[in-house]
Design a protein around this motif. Sequence first.
Motif, short mmCIF file in Angstrom:
data_model
loop_
_atom_site.label_atom_id
_atom_site.label_comp_id
_atom_site.label_asym_id
_atom_site.label_seq_id
_atom_site.Cartn_x
_atom_site.Cartn_y
_atom_site.Cartn_z
N ASN A 354 47.71 52.72 19.23
CA ASN A 354 46.30 52.55 19.59
C ASN A 354 45.35 53.13 18.54
O ASN A 354 44.22 52.67 18.41
N PHE A 355 45.84 54.14 17.81
CA PHE A 355 45.01 54.78 16.78
C PHE A 355 45.94 55.33 15.71
O PHE A 355 46.22 56.53 15.65
N PRO A 356 46.48 54.47 14.82
CA PRO A 356 47.48 54.88 13.84
C PRO A 356 46.96 55.96 12.89
O PRO A 356 45.75 56.05 12.64
N LEU A 357 47.89 56.74 12.37
CA LEU A 357 47.54 57.76 11.39
C LEU A 357 46.90 57.10 10.18
O LEU A 357 47.27 55.99 9.79
N GLY A 358 45.95 57.79 9.55
CA GLY A 358 45.23 57.24 8.41
C GLY A 358 46.03 57.28 7.13
O GLY A 358 47.25 57.46 7.12
N SER A 359 45.31 57.17 6.01
CA SER A 359 45.95 57.06 4.71
C SER A 359 45.65 58.26 3.83
O SER A 359 46.47 59.12 3.61
N GLY A 360 44.41 58.34 3.34
CA GLY A 360 44.07 59.34 2.33
C GLY A 360 44.40 58.79 0.96
O GLY A 360 45.42 58.14 0.76
N GLU A 361 43.51 59.00 0.02
CA GLU A 361 43.74 58.50 -1.35
C GLU A 361 43.81 59.71 -2.28
O GLU A 361 42.86 60.45 -2.42
N GLY A 362 44.96 59.94 -2.87
CA GLY A 362 45.11 61.11 -3.71
C GLY A 362 45.32 62.36 -2.86
O GLY A 362 45.46 62.30 -1.64
N ALA A 363 45.30 63.51 -3.50
CA ALA A 363 45.61 64.75 -2.80
C ALA A 363 44.40 65.36 -2.09
O ALA A 363 44.44 65.55 -0.87
N PRO A 364 43.28 65.70 -2.76
CA PRO A 364 42.15 66.28 -2.02
C PRO A 364 41.60 65.31 -0.99
O PRO A 364 41.66 64.08 -1.18
#
Length: 472
Positions: A354-364
């Motif tokens: 219903n609300f999948p974990l996100g991604s994030g681009e790079g480390a910070p």
Amino acid sequence: MAQNIKLKRSSVRGKVPTTAQLSAGELAINTVDGKLYFERDDATVQSIITTNSKTTGSLDIVGDVVITGSLEVSGSTNKLIGTTELYSNASSSVQAHPVVAVYEDTSTPALNIGTDVRYGVYNQSEYVKEKHGRVTIAPTSSSVVVQDRTRYAGMVIDYVLKLDSNLRAGQLLLATTNAETKLTDVSTTDIGNTTDLEFTSSLSGGNVQVKLNNQGASNATITFKAVLLNMLEGIPGAPVSCTAGMDVVFVVDYTGSMGSAINTVKSSIASIVQTIITESAGDYRLGLVLFDEYTSGTTSNYSTKTAYTSLPANQKYVNTGLLGKYQWITAVEKMSTANSGSFISQLNLLNTTNFPLGSGEGAPEPGGMATDRVINYDFAGAYRGDVAKLVVLITDNAPGGNDDTYNATDAAFISQLTQDAYDNNVQVLLMRTGDGSYYDTLASGSNGIISTNFNPGTIQTAIEDLCTSNAS
């Protein structure tokens, strides 16, 4: 015939006589240092104060001390006994405005800086702050005359404008919130014509700006004095007791690197909520904010899911950053009265289909941006003014700002955010691993705490301790 009496002496700089060289009451002198020594009954060698010398050790003076010339104090001085007034070089008159004036709190025998100050500012957390300046503005351009954080509720700006031989004097009155500003210009009749000069106000990047726009054909000059007025609740850095109620916003790193920990985080948050309910005696409000990052401003791992699309627009903030990066900040639950039921329902949706974990681009990651939205923009709802106010920040990475890179700009941003949290009595409780340590100063500088894991115990104990400390 008169006799010369010579004391034991040394002409070697820094040389001090030993107890083996002196008897009780016997004197010795260092002729280079200009210091006189004697042996006390307790078999220690002490120095007698002389001019142009350095005395090591404690000094207890009873009576008045008059100093002609400059005074330099090195080290920490946090307690003054009695009354102290310091004046500028312009005047030593009692009628002059003192640079610092500290008056004794009659309820206690000593006065502590930061708690009993009766005049001036509270540390760096000003209720009233002045700025002075002189700015030259080129034709068909504008300049920021005053820029400061939106924690100031109002400004009063006295000014004089000059455009060639044209003059105007006046006063700007400005009121501001995190959402809007209102500006009024009360001025004299022009000497000549200054209609090409106009003031505007706006909000930008967490700051309120006052600009002078010059639509004339030559340079304009403004000299101004701005008084910034703060409407903070209570004394900055003095949080309210939990028994008065608790407003708590959880700010959670929802990027891919949290994949192995997110279920533990969910369980820990649920446990912490029970502690909040107990410590607040049922007077609480809860918020839940996620931060994530993508190379798209329209598509994320959850952008098509009903749990996301059904949220009101003002709970979804997508920032267009630099280097093709977009920061996604989402308030999945805003603060409302005793809302543990709806809060837990929203929490349980995380890391599911219903609300999948996100991604994030790079480390910070944009955790600093998300926390800023909560503290300075009421993103999870406005904190009440008379309750304990907390942010529980959960992350495993450094703050990346709007460019997915940690640098000096991000360090300065966290420093300012720390001041904002302190000023508004928002205590940051940090749960972090890895590079989440870059937020440590935010927690410690806001009277919060630091937990180096995602387990609930440290935070639960910290909330219990903070609630006890705030009440004392």
